[in-house]
Design a protein around this motif. Sequence first.
Motif, short mmCIF file in Angstrom:
data_model
loop_
_atom_site.label_atom_id
_atom_site.label_comp_id
_atom_site.label_asym_id
_atom_site.label_seq_id
_atom_site.Cartn_x
_atom_site.Cartn_y
_atom_site.Cartn_z
N ILE A 126 0.78 -1.19 -0.16
CA ILE A 126 -0.07 0.08 0.11
C ILE A 126 0.95 1.40 -0.09
O ILE A 126 0.47 2.24 -0.84
N VAL A 127 1.67 1.40 0.92
CA VAL A 127 2.57 2.45 1.11
C VAL A 127 3.34 2.68 -0.36
O VAL A 127 3.41 3.75 -0.85
N SER A 128 4.08 1.63 -0.83
CA SER A 128 4.72 1.61 -1.76
C SER A 128 3.93 2.26 -3.05
O SER A 128 4.44 3.05 -3.85
N TRP A 129 2.83 1.48 -3.24
CA TRP A 129 1.81 2.02 -4.28
C TRP A 129 1.35 3.63 -4.17
O TRP A 129 1.57 4.29 -5.23
N VAL A 130 1.16 4.15 -2.85
CA VAL A 130 0.64 5.35 -2.74
C VAL A 130 1.82 6.43 -3.15
O VAL A 130 1.67 7.36 -3.85
N LEU A 131 3.08 6.02 -2.68
CA LEU A 131 4.39 6.92 -2.99
C LEU A 131 4.54 6.86 -4.46
O LEU A 131 5.14 7.88 -5.05
N SER A 132 4.45 5.64 -5.03
CA SER A 132 4.79 5.65 -6.39
C SER A 132 3.87 6.45 -7.27
O SER A 132 4.19 6.97 -8.14
N SER A 140 12.43 6.08 -4.28
CA SER A 140 13.36 5.39 -3.55
C SER A 140 12.78 4.80 -2.17
O SER A 140 12.53 5.85 -1.27
N ILE A 141 12.48 3.69 -1.97
CA ILE A 141 11.91 3.49 -0.66
C ILE A 141 12.91 1.93 -0.22
O ILE A 141 12.98 1.05 -1.00
N VAL A 147 9.80 -10.32 -1.17
CA VAL A 147 8.59 -11.22 -1.61
C VAL A 147 9.02 -12.83 -1.80
O VAL A 147 8.30 -13.46 -2.44
N GLU A 148 10.14 -13.02 -1.03
CA GLU A 148 10.59 -14.44 -1.58
C GLU A 148 9.54 -15.35 -1.05
O GLU A 148 9.40 -16.13 -1.89
N ILE A 194 5.80 -4.46 -3.71
CA ILE A 194 6.54 -4.81 -2.38
C ILE A 194 8.01 -4.96 -2.90
O ILE A 194 8.73 -4.34 -1.88
N SER A 195 8.19 -5.54 -4.07
CA SER A 195 9.72 -5.53 -4.09
C SER A 195 10.47 -4.24 -4.70
O SER A 195 11.71 -4.66 -4.52
N ARG A 196 9.61 -3.18 -4.92
CA ARG A 196 10.23 -2.10 -5.27
C ARG A 196 11.05 -1.52 -4.18
O ARG A 196 11.95 -0.59 -4.20
#
Length: 448
Positions: A126-132, A140-141, A147-148, A194-196
């Motif tokens: 969620i946080v990655s998606w919102v920041l992206s 950069s996060i 995600v392994e 997630i993996s970003r």
Amino acid sequence: MSSCTTSFSTKVSPTFRKNDIFLKKQMLGTISFSSKKDSYLGFTAQTSSQTDFVSAMDEDCKLELKSNYISDGYCKELEIAVRAVHMACLLCQRVQENLLSETSEHVHSKEDDSPVTIADWSVQAIVSWVLSEAYGSNVSIVAEEDVEALSKASAAGLLEAVVRTVNECLADAPRFGLKGPGTDLDAKAVLEAISRCSLAGARGSKFWVLDPVDGTLGFVRGDQYAIALALIEDGEPVLGVLGCPNYPMKKEWLSYQNGYRRILSRLSSSTSESSDRGSVLYARKGGGRAWMQPLLRGESKFVWPNAAREIRVSSIDNPALATFCEPVEKANSSHSFTAGLAHSVGLRNQPLRVYSMVKYAAIARGDAEIYMKFARAGYKEKIWDHAAGVLIIEEAGGVVTDAGGQPLDFSKGEYLEGLDRGIIACAGAKLHETIIGAVDASWNSSSL
Ligand SMILES: Nc1ncnc2c1ncn2[C@@H]1O[C@H](COP(=O)(O)OS(=O)(=O)O)[C@@H](OP(=O)(O)O)[C@H]1O
Ligand SMILES: [Mg+2]
Ligand SMILES: [Mg+2]
Ligand SMILES: [Mg+2]
């Protein structure tokens, strides 16, 4: 937080007057005159957009405010970060309630035997998606989870649960004044989000740091946990947001130990009380101010913007009246060392053992005065376990250093490299000096 307030001073002509600014700045909202000393003019400016403000000031007033404002700014970043953390808090509340009612959700063990749940992965997505969405997919996060485990064929059910949780949460985005994705994210998009968030992907000297669920052990035990998001620039946290879904605006429930589960289940079935179940704390570097907001209620029609209350550290500087916090698990911090130290400085209150960065929140809010963590030799503290909490305490008036009195170093990658013995956060400089002195006095005779 529909607008942002910033304070600064700049050198202007001695004849410069408040009205000179007011007349030309209708678009900015308000600018109020705060002090005029010699030829320096102090402003407090309320603006809805950093860019408007900077360009308008330059164009019309011929003031060199750009660098000033940007270094004190992070207005837009804070606005987005706070909203993302609010969304994440509601997501976690839902997942924790499901865990407590023992319906479905899974808890997994990582390689180091620490737990990870669908909430950890979902919040990171969620946080990655919102920041992206706000800053582009190159943002950069650095975050805790990868995600392994989630990408294995055997984890299809788990991934499905994460994707469902993420989409449920994103559907709520408009309540927080954010645009949702339009259509549901598929598994690939969730895994990508997630993996970003990896150290390898963090470019430059400015990057976000995220602990999607800090205190996962507390989370799965139905107790305290936190969502921690910070922005680091040139090795220092410049913005911090701490979501504390089980730490209400009122402090009483923080110290309710042994039976938090029961309190939680009562809260979730009681509409009036559940409106005050959690809080979100935040601060920007340099202003000397920090704030706290109540969590929006999950099911209600209450939408953004949300009211904020300023927070301040406690004024207690007498150890006999002070309360200290520490991790719940002995494995994470030596309880015997802090017990000896507490005795030596005359701390009388029982330690407040609380999971997660809620300990930092307790100091920033003035609910406790000291936080100490002494991990076993060889353990390296991670930046996401501290960045947001450190900034919020400092801006609320407190002091955070390692046990040698040095600031924590966020400039060396994933770990707080060079940390001297442990971490000490205090409500004020006097208590801090006392604790640092006591650590020195008792360290050599300890077995740490
Ligand atoms: N061995 C060891 N020593 C010290 N610290 C460790 C250790 N193992 C893990 N961690 C990190 O501690 C984070 C949780 O810290 P807490 O203060 O909440 O500890 S406690 O759960 O209350 O005992 C926890 O954060 P989360 O993984 O986000 O829960 C870990 O990053
Ligand atoms: Mg973890
Ligand atoms: Mg953590
Ligand atoms: Mg975590």
